[in-house]
Design a protein around this motif. Structure first.
Motif: not given
Length: 105
Positions: A16-31, A36-44
């Motif tokens: 359970x802890x591994x799944x929760x940590x995986x979900x939190x890591x995925x959520x953090x990565x997506x955030x 990063x995509x927004x910053x790149x779009x603004x710069x472009x």
């Protein structure tokens, strides 16, 4: 028996802890990725706008130079046409005067 129940609960807890940590890591990565995509779009966008402004000013300068060149060419043509028109007018007047003199004689 208690030990095997404990190890089963421990294993379940770890899963359970591994799944929760995986979900939190995925959520953090997506955030982070979305940020990063927004910053790149603004710069472009800013680079494209700057590039457009630069090209637009160059195009306007080129158009102004071409219009100036064409206006000068038209002025030269008009200046060259004035003596021709004057010459034709003088020729017509001279012919009319000649014909009047011829009829009078």
């Amino acid at each position: 028996r208690a030990h095997s129940a404990y190890t089963g609960i421990l294993a379940s807890t770890i899963v359970i802890q591994s799944n929760v940590r995986g979900y939190l890591d995925l959520f953090s990565f997506q955030k982070s990725r979305n940020a990063a995509i927004k910053v790149q779009a603004l710069l472009r966008g800013q680079l494209a706008q700057s590039d457009y402004g630069s090209k637009a000013s160059k195009v306007l300068l080129c158009q102004a130079r071409v219009r100036g060149f064409l206006a000068r060419q038209q002025a030269i043509e008009r200046q060259r046409a004035v003596p021709v028109i004057q010459s034709l007018a003088r020729m017509k007047n001279a012919r009319e005067h000649f014909l009047e003199m011829k009829c009078a004689a």
